[in-house]
Motif scaffolding. Structure first.
Motif, PDB file in Angstrom:
ATOM      1  N   LEU A  49       0.832  -1.200   0.000  1.00  0.00           N
ATOM      2  CA  LEU A  49       0.000   0.000   0.000  1.00  0.00           C
ATOM      3  C   LEU A  49       0.869   1.254   0.000  1.00  0.00           C
ATOM      4  CD1 LEU A  49      -2.808   1.344   0.195  1.00  0.00           C
ATOM      5  CD2 LEU A  49      -2.580   1.167   2.685  1.00  0.00           C
ATOM      6  N   MET A  50       1.932   1.236   0.786  1.00  0.00           N
ATOM      7  CA  MET A  50       2.850   2.375   0.813  1.00  0.00           C
ATOM      8  C   MET A  50       3.538   2.567  -0.544  1.00  0.00           C
ATOM      9  SD  MET A  50       2.445   3.811   3.462  1.00  0.00           S
ATOM     10  CE  MET A  50       2.500   4.024   5.176  1.00  0.00           C
ATOM     11  N   VAL A  51       3.905   1.468  -1.192  1.00  0.00           N
ATOM     12  CA  VAL A  51       4.505   1.563  -2.528  1.00  0.00           C
ATOM     13  C   VAL A  51       3.523   2.244  -3.481  1.00  0.00           C
ATOM     14  CG1 VAL A  51       5.217   0.188  -4.543  1.00  0.00           C
ATOM     15  CG2 VAL A  51       6.088  -0.369  -2.269  1.00  0.00           C
ATOM     16  N   PHE A  52       2.264   1.818  -3.435  1.00  0.00           N
ATOM     17  CA  PHE A  52       1.248   2.433  -4.285  1.00  0.00           C
ATOM     18  C   PHE A  52       1.082   3.914  -3.960  1.00  0.00           C
ATOM     19  CE2 PHE A  52      -3.203   3.818  -4.514  1.00  0.00           C
ATOM     20  CZ  PHE A  52      -3.333   3.876  -5.897  1.00  0.00           C
ATOM     21  N   LEU A  53       0.995   4.241  -2.667  1.00  0.00           N
ATOM     22  CA  LEU A  53       0.787   5.636  -2.275  1.00  0.00           C
ATOM     23  C   LEU A  53       1.988   6.518  -2.617  1.00  0.00           C
ATOM     24  CD1 LEU A  53      -1.054   5.193   1.136  1.00  0.00           C
ATOM     25  CD2 LEU A  53      -2.034   5.856  -1.072  1.00  0.00           C
ATOM     26  N   CYS A  54       3.176   5.928  -2.712  1.00  0.00           N
ATOM     27  CA  CYS A  54       4.361   6.700  -3.114  1.00  0.00           C
ATOM     28  C   CYS A  54       4.470   6.813  -4.636  1.00  0.00           C
ATOM     29  CB  CYS A  54       5.626   6.048  -2.565  1.00  0.00           C
ATOM     30  SG  CYS A  54       5.775   6.217  -0.780  1.00  0.00           S
ATOM     31  N   ALA A  55       4.007   5.812  -5.378  1.00  0.00           N
ATOM     32  CA  ALA A  55       4.171   5.805  -6.833  1.00  0.00           C
ATOM     33  C   ALA A  55       3.020   6.493  -7.564  1.00  0.00           C
ATOM     34  CB  ALA A  55       4.300   4.368  -7.328  1.00  0.00           C
ATOM     35  N   ALA A  56       1.804   6.318  -7.092  1.00  0.00           N
ATOM     36  CA  ALA A  56       0.643   6.809  -7.838  1.00  0.00           C
ATOM     37  C   ALA A  56       0.596   8.332  -7.983  1.00  0.00           C
ATOM     38  CB  ALA A  56      -0.641   6.288  -7.203  1.00  0.00           C
ATOM     39  N   PRO A  57       0.787   9.119  -6.920  1.00  0.00           N
ATOM     40  CA  PRO A  57       0.681  10.578  -7.111  1.00  0.00           C
ATOM     41  C   PRO A  57       1.659  11.163  -8.125  1.00  0.00           C
ATOM     42  CG  PRO A  57       0.463  10.041  -4.795  1.00  0.00           C
ATOM     43  CD  PRO A  57       0.877   8.777  -5.496  1.00  0.00           C
ATOM     44  N   PRO A  58       2.969  10.822  -8.080  1.00  0.00           N
ATOM     45  CA  PRO A  58       3.847  11.407  -9.098  1.00  0.00           C
ATOM     46  C   PRO A  58       3.517  10.945 -10.520  1.00  0.00           C
ATOM     47  CG  PRO A  58       5.145  10.196  -7.463  1.00  0.00           C
ATOM     48  CD  PRO A  58       3.720  10.066  -7.086  1.00  0.00           C
TER      49      PRO A  58
ATOM     50  N   SER B  54       0.552  10.015 -11.652  1.00  0.00           N
ATOM     51  CA  SER B  54      -0.684  10.696 -12.049  1.00  0.00           C
ATOM     52  C   SER B  54      -0.408  12.155 -12.387  1.00  0.00           C
ATOM     53  CB  SER B  54      -1.726  10.611 -10.936  1.00  0.00           C
ATOM     54  OG  SER B  54      -2.146   9.289 -10.758  1.00  0.00           O
ATOM     55  N   ALA B  55       0.398  12.811 -11.572  1.00  0.00           N
ATOM     56  CA  ALA B  55       0.715  14.221 -11.823  1.00  0.00           C
ATOM     57  C   ALA B  55       1.437  14.383 -13.161  1.00  0.00           C
ATOM     58  CB  ALA B  55       1.564  14.776 -10.691  1.00  0.00           C
ATOM     59  N   HIS B  56       2.354  13.479 -13.454  1.00  0.00           N
ATOM     60  CA  HIS B  56       3.071  13.547 -14.736  1.00  0.00           C
ATOM     61  C   HIS B  56       2.107  13.348 -15.910  1.00  0.00           C
ATOM     62  CE1 HIS B  56       6.227  13.195 -17.685  1.00  0.00           C
ATOM     63  NE2 HIS B  56       5.739  12.026 -18.053  1.00  0.00           N
ATOM     64  N   ALA B  57       1.223  12.362 -15.785  1.00  0.00           N
ATOM     65  CA  ALA B  57       0.259  12.105 -16.863  1.00  0.00           C
ATOM     66  C   ALA B  57      -0.676  13.294 -17.055  1.00  0.00           C
ATOM     67  CB  ALA B  57      -0.548  10.841 -16.551  1.00  0.00           C
ATOM     68  N   VAL B  58      -1.172  13.858 -15.960  1.00  0.00           N
ATOM     69  CA  VAL B  58      -2.075  15.004 -16.050  1.00  0.00           C
ATOM     70  C   VAL B  58      -1.360  16.186 -16.694  1.00  0.00           C
ATOM     71  CG1 VAL B  58      -3.300  16.738 -14.684  1.00  0.00           C
ATOM     72  CG2 VAL B  58      -3.601  14.314 -14.168  1.00  0.00           C
ATOM     73  N   ARG B  59      -0.148  16.457 -16.248  1.00  0.00           N
ATOM     74  CA  ARG B  59       0.610  17.595 -16.787  1.00  0.00           C
ATOM     75  C   ARG B  59       0.878  17.415 -18.284  1.00  0.00           C
ATOM     76  NH1 ARG B  59       4.113  17.865 -13.109  1.00  0.00           N
ATOM     77  NH2 ARG B  59       5.570  16.370 -13.988  1.00  0.00           N
ATOM     78  N   SER B  60       1.308  16.234 -18.683  1.00  0.00           N
ATOM     79  CA  SER B  60       1.621  15.987 -20.102  1.00  0.00           C
ATOM     80  C   SER B  60       0.389  16.133 -20.983  1.00  0.00           C
ATOM     81  CB  SER B  60       2.207  14.586 -20.277  1.00  0.00           C
ATOM     82  OG  SER B  60       3.399  14.460 -19.571  1.00  0.00           O
ATOM     83  N   VAL B  61      -0.705  15.494 -20.566  1.00  0.00           N
ATOM     84  CA  VAL B  61      -1.928  15.548 -21.377  1.00  0.00           C
ATOM     85  C   VAL B  61      -2.492  16.963 -21.402  1.00  0.00           C
ATOM     86  CG1 VAL B  61      -4.308  14.716 -21.526  1.00  0.00           C
ATOM     87  CG2 VAL B  61      -2.453  13.110 -21.091  1.00  0.00           C
TER      88      VAL B  61
ATOM     89  N   ALA C 122      -3.106   6.336 -12.166  1.00  0.00           N
ATOM     90  CA  ALA C 122      -3.237   5.828 -10.788  1.00  0.00           C
ATOM     91  C   ALA C 122      -3.665   4.361 -10.801  1.00  0.00           C
ATOM     92  CB  ALA C 122      -4.227   6.672 -10.006  1.00  0.00           C
ATOM     93  N   LEU C 123      -4.606   4.023 -11.679  1.00  0.00           N
ATOM     94  CA  LEU C 123      -5.034   2.625 -11.776  1.00  0.00           C
ATOM     95  C   LEU C 123      -3.898   1.734 -12.261  1.00  0.00           C
ATOM     96  CD1 LEU C 123      -8.618   3.051 -13.257  1.00  0.00           C
ATOM     97  CD2 LEU C 123      -8.008   2.385 -10.931  1.00  0.00           C
ATOM     98  N   ALA C 124      -3.149   2.221 -13.235  1.00  0.00           N
ATOM     99  CA  ALA C 124      -2.012   1.439 -13.736  1.00  0.00           C
ATOM    100  C   ALA C 124      -0.945   1.266 -12.661  1.00  0.00           C
ATOM    101  CB  ALA C 124      -1.416   2.116 -14.966  1.00  0.00           C
ATOM    102  N   ALA C 125      -0.753   2.286 -11.835  1.00  0.00           N
ATOM    103  CA  ALA C 125       0.218   2.172 -10.742  1.00  0.00           C
ATOM    104  C   ALA C 125      -0.278   1.214  -9.668  1.00  0.00           C
ATOM    105  CB  ALA C 125       0.492   3.545 -10.129  1.00  0.00           C
ATOM    106  N   GLY C 126      -1.588   1.074  -9.541  1.00  0.00           N
ATOM    107  CA  GLY C 126      -2.149   0.217  -8.507  1.00  0.00           C
ATOM    108  C   GLY C 126      -2.218  -1.254  -8.887  1.00  0.00           C
ATOM    109  N   LEU C 127      -2.192  -1.551 -10.172  1.00  0.00           N
ATOM    110  CA  LEU C 127      -2.333  -2.946 -10.583  1.00  0.00           C
ATOM    111  C   LEU C 127      -1.180  -3.854 -10.145  1.00  0.00           C
ATOM    112  CD1 LEU C 127      -4.008  -2.660 -14.084  1.00  0.00           C
ATOM    113  CD2 LEU C 127      -5.014  -3.455 -11.939  1.00  0.00           C
ATOM    114  N   PRO C 128       0.085  -3.472 -10.316  1.00  0.00           N
ATOM    115  CA  PRO C 128       1.159  -4.374  -9.863  1.00  0.00           C
ATOM    116  C   PRO C 128       1.127  -4.658  -8.354  1.00  0.00           C
ATOM    117  CG  PRO C 128       2.030  -2.794 -11.417  1.00  0.00           C
ATOM    118  CD  PRO C 128       0.631  -2.359 -11.105  1.00  0.00           C
ATOM    119  N   PRO C 129       0.987  -3.633  -7.481  1.00  0.00           N
ATOM    120  CA  PRO C 129       0.903  -3.966  -6.056  1.00  0.00           C
ATOM    121  C   PRO C 129      -0.320  -4.817  -5.720  1.00  0.00           C
ATOM    122  CG  PRO C 129       1.385  -1.630  -6.303  1.00  0.00           C
ATOM    123  CD  PRO C 129       1.078  -2.177  -7.663  1.00  0.00           C
ATOM    124  N   LEU C 130      -1.429  -4.550  -6.388  1.00  0.00           N
ATOM    125  CA  LEU C 130      -2.631  -5.343  -6.137  1.00  0.00           C
ATOM    126  C   LEU C 130      -2.421  -6.792  -6.569  1.00  0.00           C
ATOM    127  CD1 LEU C 130      -5.546  -5.241  -5.132  1.00  0.00           C
ATOM    128  CD2 LEU C 130      -6.238  -4.765  -7.485  1.00  0.00           C
TER     129      LEU C 130
END
Length: 193
Positions: free
Chosen positions: A41-50, A52-59, A153-161
């Motif tokens: 869960l901590m891995v997800f919470l550390c990986a997902a925000p950056p 997601s932010a990168h994807a949002v900024r790029s798009v 965020a969903l893509a970042a969550g799939l491997p830990p899940l």
């Protein structure tokens, strides 16, 4: 007062269900599963925000560039349909209009909508293209950026899940083996006279 007790009772129940207690009935496999689950869960919470932010900024940046480009190059014109043809299940429409400088122009676009020769309609022309959809608005850019962030965020969550699902399956097998061994030991005891 009663609402406060209920809130603390629920919080305590949640705490115990997460394994944050000194329950003697918990096995080591339960503690390992809980700790590795928290780690994932901590891995997800550390990986997902950056991510997601990168994807949002790029798009968003790409969308704003497209908004500006289309606003600068496409102009709204009233055109007349001069030819309608079928192209792969869609209609290929040829339109003609008069440009601002007075020269006659023609262009083609593909549509799902019905179109008849002689119909007058509004199209956007410029940069060698003609389209029946208006230039991109900022709302579309924001929606696409939010969708990209959610997807990241969903893509970042799939491997830990997936790892947690494998971990849980393995821990469940171990837990069931321990449970069966306990029952076998319990059955081997002689109870009674």
């Amino acid at each position: 007062m009663k609402a406060m007790e209920t809130m603390w009772t629920r919080a305590d129940r949640w705490r115990r269900s997460c394994g944050l207690d000194d329950n003697d009935m918990r096995r080591d496999v339960d503690r390992v599963q809980w700790r590795l689950g928290v780690l994932l869960l901590m891995v997800f919470l550390c990986a997902a925000p950056p991510l997601s932010a990168h994807a949002v900024r790029s798009v968003h940046e790409s969308g704003v560039r497209k908004e500006r480009y289309e606003a600068a190059t496409l102009e709204r014109v009233e055109a007349t349909i001069v030819k309608v043809g079928e192209a792969e299940g869609r209609r290929r429409v040829t339109v003609s209009w008069t440009a601002k400088d007075g020269t006659p122009r023609t262009g083609d676009y593909t549509t799902w909508r019905g179109a008849e020769v002689g119909d007058r309609l509004i199209v956007w022309a410029g940069g060698g293209t003609v389209t029946n959809r208006p230039p991109r608005g900022h709302t579309q850019t924001v929606v696409l950026a939010a969708s990209a962030g959610t997807g990241a965020a969903l893509a970042a969550g799939l491997p830990p899940l997936g790892l947690y699902a494998l971990l849980r399956r393995r821990c469940d097998r171990r837990r069931y083996r321990l449970w069966d061994a306990e029952w076998a030991r319990f059955d081997s005891r002689h109870i009674g006279p």
